[in-house]
Design a protein around this motif. Structure first.
Motif, short mmCIF file in Angstrom:
data_model
loop_
_atom_site.label_atom_id
_atom_site.label_comp_id
_atom_site.label_asym_id
_atom_site.label_seq_id
_atom_site.Cartn_x
_atom_site.Cartn_y
_atom_site.Cartn_z
N LEU A 47 0.84 -1.20 0.00
CA LEU A 47 0.00 0.00 0.00
C LEU A 47 0.87 1.25 0.00
O LEU A 47 0.63 2.20 -0.76
N ILE A 48 1.93 1.23 0.84
CA ILE A 48 2.85 2.39 0.87
C ILE A 48 3.53 2.55 -0.48
O ILE A 48 3.68 3.66 -0.99
N TRP A 49 3.90 1.43 -1.09
CA TRP A 49 4.55 1.44 -2.41
C TRP A 49 3.59 2.02 -3.45
O TRP A 49 3.98 2.83 -4.28
N PHE A 50 2.31 1.63 -3.36
CA PHE A 50 1.30 2.16 -4.28
C PHE A 50 1.13 3.67 -4.10
O PHE A 50 1.09 4.43 -5.08
N ILE A 51 1.08 4.12 -2.82
CA ILE A 51 0.91 5.56 -2.57
C ILE A 51 2.14 6.32 -3.07
O ILE A 51 2.03 7.40 -3.68
N LEU A 52 3.32 5.72 -2.88
CA LEU A 52 4.56 6.35 -3.34
C LEU A 52 4.53 6.52 -4.86
O LEU A 52 4.88 7.59 -5.39
N LYS A 53 4.08 5.47 -5.56
CA LYS A 53 4.01 5.55 -7.02
C LYS A 53 3.01 6.62 -7.45
O LYS A 53 3.25 7.37 -8.40
N THR A 54 1.89 6.72 -6.71
CA THR A 54 0.90 7.74 -7.04
C THR A 54 1.47 9.14 -6.83
O THR A 54 1.23 10.04 -7.64
N VAL A 55 2.25 9.30 -5.74
CA VAL A 55 2.86 10.61 -5.47
C VAL A 55 3.81 10.99 -6.61
O VAL A 55 3.79 12.13 -7.10
N VAL A 56 4.62 10.03 -7.05
CA VAL A 56 5.55 10.31 -8.16
C VAL A 56 4.77 10.67 -9.42
O VAL A 56 5.11 11.62 -10.13
N PHE A 57 3.68 9.92 -9.67
CA PHE A 57 2.80 10.18 -10.82
C PHE A 57 2.27 11.61 -10.78
O PHE A 57 2.37 12.36 -11.75
N MET B 99 3.41 14.15 -9.02
CA MET B 99 4.47 15.16 -9.08
C MET B 99 4.97 15.34 -10.51
O MET B 99 5.29 16.46 -10.92
N PHE B 100 5.00 14.26 -11.28
CA PHE B 100 5.41 14.37 -12.67
C PHE B 100 4.44 15.27 -13.44
O PHE B 100 4.85 16.15 -14.19
N PHE B 101 3.13 15.07 -13.20
CA PHE B 101 2.16 15.88 -13.92
C PHE B 101 2.13 17.31 -13.40
O PHE B 101 1.84 18.24 -14.16
N SER B 102 2.47 17.53 -12.12
CA SER B 102 2.58 18.90 -11.61
C SER B 102 3.74 19.62 -12.30
O SER B 102 3.63 20.81 -12.63
N PHE B 103 4.82 18.87 -12.52
CA PHE B 103 5.98 19.44 -13.21
C PHE B 103 5.57 19.89 -14.61
O PHE B 103 5.85 21.02 -15.03
N LEU B 104 4.83 19.00 -15.34
CA LEU B 104 4.37 19.38 -16.67
C LEU B 104 3.42 20.57 -16.60
O LEU B 104 3.47 21.48 -17.44
N HIS B 105 2.55 20.61 -15.55
CA HIS B 105 1.63 21.72 -15.36
C HIS B 105 2.40 23.04 -15.22
O HIS B 105 2.03 24.06 -15.78
N ALA B 106 3.52 22.99 -14.48
CA ALA B 106 4.25 24.23 -14.21
C ALA B 106 5.02 24.72 -15.42
O ALA B 106 5.22 25.92 -15.57
N ILE B 107 5.47 23.80 -16.29
CA ILE B 107 6.36 24.27 -17.37
C ILE B 107 5.65 24.50 -18.69
O ILE B 107 6.22 25.14 -19.56
N LEU B 108 4.42 23.97 -18.87
CA LEU B 108 3.82 24.06 -20.19
C LEU B 108 2.86 25.26 -20.30
O LEU B 108 2.18 25.59 -19.35
N PRO B 109 2.80 25.88 -21.47
CA PRO B 109 1.82 26.94 -21.72
C PRO B 109 0.50 26.33 -22.18
O PRO B 109 0.31 25.13 -22.12
N SER B 110 -0.41 27.15 -22.66
CA SER B 110 -1.72 26.65 -23.06
C SER B 110 -1.89 26.69 -24.58
O SER B 110 -1.34 27.56 -25.25
N PHE B 111 -2.64 25.71 -25.09
CA PHE B 111 -2.99 25.68 -26.52
C PHE B 111 -4.24 26.50 -26.79
O PHE B 111 -5.04 26.72 -25.88
#
Lengths: 142, 320
Positions: free
Chosen positions: B264-274, B276-288
């Protein structure tokens, strides 16, 4: 009850301002640099989500109906913050033929943030004061 | 037996657990975006307070709105997400319902939150909502197709020619033969899935229909307030968890041990990484713009997922 006052949604309306206060709100004071998100605030695109209304500008004849519409659409309880000199006293536009302000004619203003334009820190201070007033309003409503 | 099912449906892993985790993930997303922009950001429980606050607000219904659809449409998406979290397995944590065709159900249910947005926005009588609904429909036409192609590639590869629509079998196959994330044939599909997640969560560059303050204000949610809006937020929270689980099932279903808590902790960790990856894309990308977004979705992720489909078919035939 006190926990829900940590989540104010902000709505900003320009009622004919020179854009100075809007620049301060949009690009320095609120989200990008000084960050009111740490107070839990979030900008919304619709007055129906909002708890705190930020008004910039003296009320011009063109913008008055829109201001009244927005005031009508805000769910209770809400707090009105006048940002800059214009909504408080109409500033240099006072006595102009097209000005229908000040804001106090249409709604009870809870917080005045004076300045032309006000400093970002002053705006954040105004929002923090508005939070206290909002808390008081929720308490009185119940 | 019945009570165990009810617990799986309402508390763990569906219902309460997914809801709380998802709401915290939305807050985490805001914090990560804030930190990447050099700000402090909200506290971790911020979205939780937002939802509680919205439940305490006044409900406003516009005069011209279709009241029943306007108020009850958020429930469609929420119910869909709740049911789906009960259906699908979580790697190493939860067995799922062992239905042999849950991938088909998943494909259908993934569209429900967008349909709830479209119904709610369409019933609200606001021109901004009408524009946003139009855009959402255009985007949905394409990103659902991308998701279907990715799902079918995975299903065909696992079945070795016959499509296997059981998520549990897809997981078991990867636990035996290594996860698809490290298989070069699936790399285009992984990129296409990332684009699909960005489009379905309406993160930049696909924030065209919603959150795009410059032209549609708040999109289809513009007239909603109070409880309907809170349910939309909760649907988003559960959707981010569902997408993380789907990503893990399709590409990385490796459980480390047999212990439930560690998994369960491993699953939550993977979700957090998931997240955070999309937050990173959110912060760097502009809008279409809508036309750019539509063309991009029609060409890039569709082509990538089709490449994977072709590679999978070739590999099943024994040609590569």
């Amino acid at each position: 009850m006190s926990i829900i006052t940590r989540s104010p949604f902000l709505f900003r309306i320009n009622t004919g301002s020179c854009n100075g206060c809007d620049v301060e709100l949009a690009t320095t004071a609120m989200i990008p640099r000084y960050d009111v998100e740490r107070l839990g605030c979030r900008y919304t695109g619709s007055p129906k989500h909002a708890d705190i209304l930020l008004v910039t500008g003296p009320i011009t004849a063109r913008s008055k109906p829109y201001l009244l519409e927005v005031l009508d659409e805000l769910p209770n309880p809400f707090v009105v913050v006048a940002v800059g000199t214009c909504p408080t006293s109409c500033g240099i536009f006072r006595d102009s033929y097209s000005i229908e302000g000040p804001l106090e004619r249409y709604v009870k203003v809870d917080v005045n943030v004076p300045g032309c334009p006000p400093r970002p820190q002053a705006i954040i201070d105004g929002v923090a004061k508005a939070l206290e007033i909002w808390k008081e309003k929720i308490r009185n409503q119940k | 037996m019945l009570s165990a099912n009810i617990i799986h449906f309402l508390i763990f892993p569906g219902g309460l657990f997914a809801l709380c985790l998802g709401v915290f993930m939305l807050s985490l997303e805001r914090i990560v975006v804030a930190r990447l922009q050099g700000r402090v950001g909200p506290p971790i429980y911020q979205n939780f307070i937002d939802v509680i606050k919205l439940f305490n607000k006044e409900i406003l219904v516009p005069k011209n709105a279709k009241e029943a659809v306007f108020i009850y449409s958020p429930l469609i998406g929420f119910a869909g997400m709740l049911a789906m979290l009960y259906f699908i397995p979580i790697p190493g944590v939860y067995e799922g319902t062992n239905v042999n065709s849950d991938l088909i159900v998943l494909i259908y249910v993934m569209a429900l939150p967008a349909i709830a947005h479209i119904l709610g926005g369409g019933a609200s009588s606001s021109p901004y909502a009408a524009i946003a609904v139009n855009r959402e429909l255009k985007l949905m036409l394409v990103y659902e197709m991308v998701f279907v192609i990715i799902s079918f590639s995975v299903a065909i590869y696992v079945g070795g020619g016959d499509a296997v629509f059981s998520l549990k079998k897809i997981m078991e196959y990867q636990q035996l033969h290594g996860s698809f994330l490290f298989d070069w044939k699936f790399w285009p599909a992984v990129i296409a899935f990332v684009v699909f997640v960005l489009a379905t969560l309406e993160l930049p560059p696909f924030q065209i229909a919603h959150h795009n303050d410059a032209d549609v204000m708040d999109g289809f949610l513009i007239e909603h307030s109070s409880i309907p809006l809170a349910i939309y937020e909760m649907t988003d929270a559960m959707k981010i968890i569902l997408l993380s689980i789907v990503f893990q099932i399709f590409f990385f279903p490796i459980a480390i041990t047999d212990d439930l808590i560690i998994n369960l902790i491993w699953f939550i960790l993977k979700t957090v990484v998931f997240v955070m990856f999309f937050s990173f894309l959110h912060a760097i990308l502009p809008s279409f713009r809508i036309d750019q977004g539509f063309k991009f979705l029609l060409i890039v992720p569709t082509a990538l997922s089709l490449i994977t489909l072709i590679l999978v078919i070739l590999s099943v035939k024994g040609l590569i």
